[in-house]
Design a protein around this motif. Structure first.
Motif, mmCIF file in Angstrom:
data_model
loop_
_atom_site.group_PDB
_atom_site.id
_atom_site.type_symbol
_atom_site.label_atom_id
_atom_site.label_comp_id
_atom_site.label_asym_id
_atom_site.label_seq_id
_atom_site.Cartn_x
_atom_site.Cartn_y
_atom_site.Cartn_z
ATOM 1 N N ASP A 36 46.151 41.115 43.074
ATOM 2 C CA ASP A 36 46.477 41.478 44.396
ATOM 3 C C ASP A 36 45.589 40.740 45.426
ATOM 4 N N PHE A 37 45.970 40.704 46.686
ATOM 5 C CA PHE A 37 44.986 40.125 47.589
ATOM 6 C C PHE A 37 44.168 41.058 48.379
ATOM 7 N N ASP A 38 44.753 41.804 49.370
ATOM 8 C CA ASP A 38 44.322 42.714 50.142
ATOM 9 C C ASP A 38 43.919 43.896 49.458
ATOM 10 N N GLY A 39 42.641 44.309 49.460
ATOM 11 C CA GLY A 39 42.296 45.527 48.565
ATOM 12 C C GLY A 39 41.624 45.041 47.424
ATOM 13 N N THR A 40 42.078 43.935 46.746
ATOM 14 C CA THR A 40 41.706 43.556 45.643
ATOM 15 C C THR A 40 40.527 42.255 45.567
ATOM 16 N N LEU A 41 41.054 41.269 45.962
ATOM 17 C CA LEU A 41 40.323 40.049 46.024
ATOM 18 C C LEU A 41 39.607 39.938 47.493
ATOM 19 N N SER A 94 40.954 45.559 55.830
ATOM 20 C CA SER A 94 40.496 45.631 57.067
ATOM 21 C C SER A 94 41.531 45.998 58.069
ATOM 22 N N PRO A 95 41.272 46.559 59.301
ATOM 23 C CA PRO A 95 42.104 47.018 60.398
ATOM 24 C C PRO A 95 42.635 45.732 61.111
ATOM 25 N N ASP A 96 41.714 44.682 60.842
ATOM 26 C CA ASP A 96 42.241 43.313 61.492
ATOM 27 C C ASP A 96 42.589 42.399 60.442
ATOM 28 N N ARG A 97 44.089 42.546 60.037
ATOM 29 C CA ARG A 97 44.425 41.854 58.732
ATOM 30 C C ARG A 97 44.418 40.230 59.033
ATOM 31 N N ASP A 98 44.513 39.951 60.163
ATOM 32 C CA ASP A 98 44.248 38.636 60.557
ATOM 33 C C ASP A 98 42.992 37.733 59.982
#
Length: 260
Positions: free
Chosen positions: A26-31, A35-39
């Motif tokens: 997975d990407f977000d939270g894994t690699l 972050s609150p700023d996902r960009d």
């Protein structure tokens, strides 16, 4: 759940490297950290290096809820295979499935941008249109629990009724019948002619993979979660890098030097 860096967990990792495996992440939270700023989210250089190294030794993929166009620059060529939009955008996707998803998404957006605009604004919910799926973020809501409840009621009014996948302070909206990350991972595993799948993920959107009854050799959840179907866990996102380095190191060794 078994801790990956326990004696039992390390043995399982070692055994994995002796099999034909697709390593998927997975990407977000894994690699990359949440972050609150996902960009602004991207893979750190310390994570990118072992991921790329592992990708030179075995088939590797990133499977994300992000749209593929959003995911590509963030992964920055670390692995050869990318799957976006919760499994819909993949090397195995059919044009017909993408056309259908895009059409349904466009129709949903018409309703969302008119009838739902005021309540979404009231609850502090942000819409992310990913062309083939939608994601509603409520991280910035004053009352996240109330916002999520109101959002579910609203989304249930869409036609056709969508499949909802709950993430961290978000609700992902998929067209009915879309199978999610699990079947996409399995299809890619077969596409690259591997017989086993390794996967690390961090939230409920990844349970589609952990619940696979076929192919999954090892599922790892970031953070211990008793309701997860993953057999293994790591304590925090930073330990993903340790797993990458461990696997890359084992895969450069000859089969005779492996100790199971």
């Amino acid at each position: 759940m078994t801790y990956v860096f326990s004696e039992e967990g390390r043995r399982a990792l070692c055994a994995l490297t002796e099999k034909p495996v697709l390593y998927a992440f997975d990407f977000d939270g894994t690699l990359a950290p949440i972050s609150p700023d996902r960009d602004s989210v991207k893979i750190s250089s310390s994570m990118h290096e072992p991921l790329q190294e592992l990708g030179t030794r075995a088939p590797c993929a990133v499977i994300s809820g992000r749209a593929l166009a959003d995911l590509v620059p963030r992964v920055d060529g670390a692995v050869p295979y990318l799957i976006g939009n919760h499994g819909l955008e993949s090397p195995c996707a059919t044009p017909a499935a993408l056309i259908l998803a895009e059409h349904i998404c466009a129709e949903w957006m018409k309703r969302v941008s008119t009838d739902f605009a005021q309540p979404l604004k009231l609850y502090g919910i942000e819409i992310e249109n990913k062309r083939y799926t939608l994601t509603f973020h409520y991280r910035g809501a004053d009352d996240p629990v109330k916002a999520r409840g109101a959002l579910v009621v609203l989304l249930d009014q869409l036609t056709p009724t969508p499949r909802l996948i709950f993430g961290k302070a978000s609700v992902n909206v998929l067209y009915p019948g879309q199978q999610g990350k699990g079947q996409a991972a399995l299809a890619l595993m077969k596409h690259v002619r591997q017989t086993h799948l390794f996967f690390i993920g961090d939230d409920d959107t990844d349970e589609d993979v952990f619940e696979l009854s076929e192919g999954l050799a090892m599922g790892v959840r970031v953070g211990r979660h008793e309701k997860s179907r993953a057999g293994y866990f790591i304590k925090h996102q930073g330990e993903v890098e340790e797993i990458l380095r461990f696997l890359a190191h084992r895969l450069v060794r000859t089969p005779e030097s492996h100790v199971s």
